[in-house]
Every structure is written in C-alpha cells, then in structure tokens.
Design an enzyme around this catalytic site. Structure first.
Site, PDB file in Angstrom:
ATOM      1  N   LYS A 185      -6.163  -7.267   1.843  1.00 57.12           N
ATOM      2  CA  LYS A 185      -6.468  -5.360   2.919  1.00 57.12           C
ATOM      3  C   LYS A 185      -7.341  -5.786   3.797  1.00 57.12           C
ATOM      4  CE  LYS A 185      -3.393  -3.567  -0.216  1.00 57.12           C
ATOM      5  NZ  LYS A 185      -1.898  -4.192  -0.353  1.00 57.12           N
TER       6      LYS A 185
HETATM    7  C1  PLP Z   1      -1.689  -3.790  -2.460  1.00 59.79           C
HETATM    8  C2  PLP Z   1      -1.092  -2.603  -2.736  1.00 59.79           C
HETATM    9  C3  PLP Z   1      -1.174  -2.068  -4.183  1.00 59.79           C
HETATM   10  C4  PLP Z   1      -1.395  -3.222  -5.212  1.00 59.79           C
HETATM   11  O1  PLP Z   1      -2.961  -3.323  -4.907  1.00 59.79           O
HETATM   12  P1  PLP Z   1      -3.653  -4.832  -5.322  1.00 59.79           P
HETATM   13  O2  PLP Z   1      -4.979  -4.545  -5.200  1.00 59.79           O
HETATM   14  O3  PLP Z   1      -2.729  -6.149  -5.885  1.00 59.79           O
HETATM   15  O4  PLP Z   1      -3.419  -4.551  -7.333  1.00 59.79           O
HETATM   16  C5  PLP Z   1      -0.291  -1.497  -4.314  1.00 59.79           C
HETATM   17  N1  PLP Z   1       0.196  -0.286  -3.321  1.00 59.79           N
HETATM   18  C6  PLP Z   1       0.152  -0.700  -1.832  1.00 59.79           C
HETATM   19  C7  PLP Z   1       1.605   0.410  -0.909  1.00 59.79           C
HETATM   20  C8  PLP Z   1      -0.156  -1.773  -1.551  1.00 59.79           C
HETATM   21  O5  PLP Z   1      -0.033  -1.766  -0.790  1.00 59.79           O
END
Ligand code: PLP
Length: 379
Positions: A185
């Site tokens: 992210k």
């Molecule tokens: C990345 C993501 C998640 C999961 O996040 P993690 O930190 O990897 O558990 C959940 N929902 C969306 C829309 C994402 O892009």
C-alpha cells in the site's frame, strides 16, 4: 527477454540508515511489542495526519475488518461486495459474522446501493463496503440505507491513504473505516492495519480486542492476537514520512499512463468518482466486452513480456464458497474485464511506455489477425 520485470508494486523503502536508526532505538529499549510507546506514537502520527482522533492500529488490514466487526458487536449477517479482495469476506468471517455478497455497480466498481437495499433482511447486522482501488463508494446512498436499517456502515478503505473525497480524508467516512498498512500500500508498516471512526468511540475497544480482549471483566471472546509490534510501528512512522512524496510521484505516473493509453480503445482506465482526489491507489483498467483478450489472459500475456498485472476479481483471488444475496452479474463480468497495471511511484516514463507497448502488441496483434480474416472472408 532481457529487460527486468516491471512488478505490480514496489514498496516505499526509506533510506536504510533512517530505518536502521529507528529499529536500533526499539531494540535498545528492549520493548518489542504489547502496546509499547512506538505503537502509541504511530497511532498519534496517523491520527494527526488524518484529523481523526479515534484510531487504533492492528496487525493487518484484514484483522482491522475483523476487529471493526468485533468492536461494533456484530455477530449475524454482514453485506460485503461480490467483487472484492478475499480479505473482506475473510475479515468479516473472522469477526464471527456471516458475509453475504452483493453485486457491484458498473462504473466505479463499488457496492451497488440498490442491490444492498434489496439484500437487507432482519438478519442483516452491518454493511462492509469497499472504497474500491481508492475510489469512494456511493457513500450517501449506502449511509442512508444503513441508517434506515439501523445498522452500521463499515468502509474497507485499505488502499485509501492520501485520498480525499469532498475535501475530507476518504478514511473519515462511514461509522467505521479500516486501513491496510501492508507493504504494497501507499504507506505501510511492512504488515499492519488500522481501525478508525469519526462517529463511534472505537479505538479503545480495538486496542482491547487486538490484545485477546483482555480487560477488567475478563477476556472478551471477540478478542484475538492482532497486535502491531514496536518494530512495525517504528518502520511505519519512518515510511509515513515519505508518503507525500510517493503521492506526488504516483500522480505523475498516472499522467504518463493516461497519455500513453489515449489511443487504446479496447482498454480504458476505470473512472474515479468526481469529488475524489488524487487517484493514487491503483491503475485499474477495464477491458471492453469486444476486447481481443479477457482480463486473466491479458495478465498472462503481459507476464510473458515481463509486466506484472493482476485481475483481482476472478480466478485465484475469488473467495469461495461464499453466500450471495442473489445473482451478481456485474461482479461476474468485472472478473473478466478489470486489470490492475503496475503502479508505484518509482516507475519511470519509459517503464509506463513498456507496459502500454506490451498492451498494444497484445491487442494489435489480434486486431490484425481478425482484419486479415475479414478481408479474406468478406461479410
Ligand atoms: C490490501 C487489502 C486488504 C488486506 O489488507 P492486509 O493488510 O494485507 O491484510 C483488504 N482489503 C482491500 C481492499 C485491500 O486492498
């Protein structure tokens, strides 16, 4: 092929001496986890940047959804999008709720409010909508539905750091909002997440639940181990210092893409809801129904050209089995049509050209073939 691959996302990685100094400080303190001072400092930093006082971090964006359900006391059916990363339904399930998948709307790929309204039953206890690829869902319509049903609206805003909607952080919408701080992210703590609210006091509940639910009257059953370590929080604070620069770079990378894709008719960038800015979470494109390939095939063919892209709404990403409230024709179609192209601030203009050249080769080759065919067999 001699060029190195263009990966989907390369994590923001601050200078090693800065990271080293932060980690050194944690190690010297001897406190590695369990609600230490770095976790609290990181929460304060995130809060200040967002202007959202009520915020608690946790181990991931997935456990953020789980803890949000737990903190709101949900235990029944929860509406989730049929076209979404599997973490959404899994987080709801881990929060002791039953996900019920509902269709997406075509333009912005977010949860379809009409489908949500039709899916509400007396068993529905909440709605988890996703701000898909950083694009706001129809927040007004969803909030009205939630209000009239008397149930909370949670936004999975996992990818929404840095994005504003109607001049407020997109993370400020809904009864509760969740963020992922995973390395892929825009800003991250390697692994991590956060739960926040501008409506309900939720941070202290999340802090308790992330630590086995331990508290004066005993350990709550909704509790789990979803802590963030001091090392992760320390890295998160350093990375956060680079987030604004990453946003600026991603705005530029998107401009390169928009320019380079101008003439590619069978594949168009997914629009961003008006009022939202900047579009820095992902580079999502939509293949037209008459495109020469479908989304999974495009990803396979790009891979051969050293370009990593993903069709998130189908194949290995598709959560199953999962209950749905009814047919989900739009979400099923999006599986064949939506692809995320490589998108991160370190991409150069020539990287973007390489991606778009590969796309045009894949599309163009087919067009010529069908052209030749139609010339040979007129009519
Ligand atoms: C990345 C993501 C998640 C999961 O996040 P993690 O930190 O990897 O558990 C959940 N929902 C969306 C829309 C994402 O892009």
């Amino acid at each position: 092929m001699t060029d190195s691959p263009i990966v989907l996302v390369k994590p923001v990685l601050p200078a090693l001496d800065k990271l080293g100094a932060a980690l050194h400080e944690v190690l010297r303190s001897g406190v590695l986890t369990n609600d230490g001072s770095r976790v609290h400092a990181f929460e304060a930093l995130l809060s200040a940047r967002l202007g959202i006082a009520d915020l608690a971090v946790c181990g991931s964006g997935t456990t953020a959804i789980q803890l949000a359900c737990g903190a709101l006391g949900l235990s029944g059916e929860v509406i989730v999008p049929a076209a979404a990363f599997p973490a959404v339904a899994q987080g709801v399930r881990r929060g002791s709720c039953t996900p019920v998948a509902v269709d997406a709307e075509r333009t912005f790929l977010t949860l379809d409010p009409d489908a949500v309204a039709a899916a509400i039953t007396p068993r529905t206890e909440g709605i988890v909508a996703v701000q898909t690829f950083g694009c706001p869902a129809d927040v007004d319509a969803l909030a009205a539905i939630a209000r009239s049903a008397g149930i909370p609206l949670i936004f999975d805003a996992a990818t929404c750091w840095g994005i504003t909607y109607r001049d407020r952080p997109l993370l400020a919408y809904g009864d509760v909002s969740t963020l992922s701080l995973h390395a892929m992210k825009l800003t991250h703590s390697v692994e991590g997440g956060a739960v926040m609210s501008t409506v309900h006091p939720i941070a202290d509940k999340v802090r308790r639940l992330r630590n086995f639910g331990i508290g004066a009257e005993g350990a709550l059953p909704a509790g789990t181990n979803a802590r963030m370590s001091e090392l992760h929080a320390a890295v998160g604070a350093v990375v956060l210092g680079e987030a604004d620069a990453e946003i600026v770079r991603r705005i530029q990378v998107r401009e390169w893409y928009m320019d380079a894709l101008r003439h590619t008719e069978w594949l168009r960038p997914v629009p961003f809801r008006p009022g939202a800015w900047p579009n820095v979470a992902a580079m999502a494109v939509r293949l037209r129904p008459d495109a020469p390939v479908d989304a999974p095939t495009l990803c396979d063919e790009l891979k051969r050209d050293g370009v990593h892209a993903r069709a998130y709404f189908t194949g290995r990403y598709r959560p199953r089995p999962i209950g749905t409230a009814g047919p989900t024709p739009v979400a099923d179609e999006l599986g064949k049509r939506i692809v995320c192209l490589p998108f991160w601030g370190g991409l150069t203009e020539s990287d973007v050209m390489r991606v778009v050249d590969a796309i045009d080769r894949i599309g163009g080759g087919r067009c010529h073939e069908s052209h030749a065919l139609s010339l040979e067999y007129p009519g």
